[in-house]
Design an enzyme around this catalytic site. Structure first.
Site, PDB file in Angstrom:
ATOM      1  CB  CYS A  78      11.399  59.867  10.276  1.00  0.00           C
ATOM      2  SG  CYS A  78      10.907  58.170  10.556  1.00  0.00           S
ATOM      3  CD  GLU A 105      15.873  60.642  10.281  1.00  0.00           C
ATOM      4  OE1 GLU A 105      14.689  60.839  10.620  1.00  0.00           O
ATOM      5  OE2 GLU A 105      16.604  59.786  10.810  1.00  0.00           O
ATOM      6  CB  CYS A 122      14.820  57.851   7.058  1.00  0.00           C
ATOM      7  SG  CYS A 122      13.372  58.637   7.814  1.00  0.00           S
TER       8      CYS A 122
HETATM    9 ZN   LIG Z   1      12.847  57.320   9.552  1.00  0.00          ZN
END
Ligand SMILES: [Zn+2]
Length: 161
Positions: free
Chosen positions: A73, A75, A115
């Protein structure tokens, strides 16, 4: 037996024009940076742009892979970059935006569970509260003042003491 309520507050704005200038600028950077995402499978491009406490800017975009579990991801790309290039410098604010090439990009999204866990750890290891600005390419903006509020009863190093 006690029932305990865990609650958190988000600030909700009808649009970017209601944000202060630094927050609006960070969100614009995130919106634009979605162009750098590598998302050929989902066509769901996510970007995160953070301002560190010393004013430096760090960015991340999602990195997909034909082997789906390998995807990372935006992030966590950002957190890894920040940790590598600016060790021990806390994150003041992170703006997260996305561009859904298969649909609408007008509703804020928030970090996935993995995340959230990573954000909480980063906040604790740098001893700096992380604010989040969440928004699509246009439309509403949510602001979360502390990432810990997104993960009540989270597992952390305190759990192992
Ligand atoms: Zn994530």
């Amino acid at each position: 037996m006690n029932k305990v309520t865990h609650q958190f507050i988000t600030e909700e704005y009808e649009g970017i024009e209601f944000l202060n200038v630094p927050d609006a600028e960070l969100l614009i950077r995130a919106r634009l940076f979605t162009a750098n995402a590598y998302a050929p499978y989902s066509n769901f491009k996510v970007a995160a742009v953070a301002k560190l406490v010393d004013g430096q800017i760090v960015k991340g975009v999602n990195q997909e892979n034909a082997a789906y579990p390998v995807c990372i991801c935006a992030e966590r790309v950002l957190l890894s970059t920040a940790a590598m290039l600016h060790p021990n410098v806390g994150i003041e604010t992170m703006a997260i935006s996305y561009l859904n090439e298969n649909g609408s990009s007008e509703t804020p999204i928030s970090p996935c569970g993995v995340c959230r866990q990573s954000l909480v750890e980063y906040q604790q290891r740098t001893n700096q509260v992380i604010r989040l600005i969440l928004s699509g390419q246009k439309g509403k903006v949510f602001i979360v003042e502390n990432v810990e509020s997104l993960l009540p009863l989270s597992f952390s190093n305190k759990s192992m003491m």
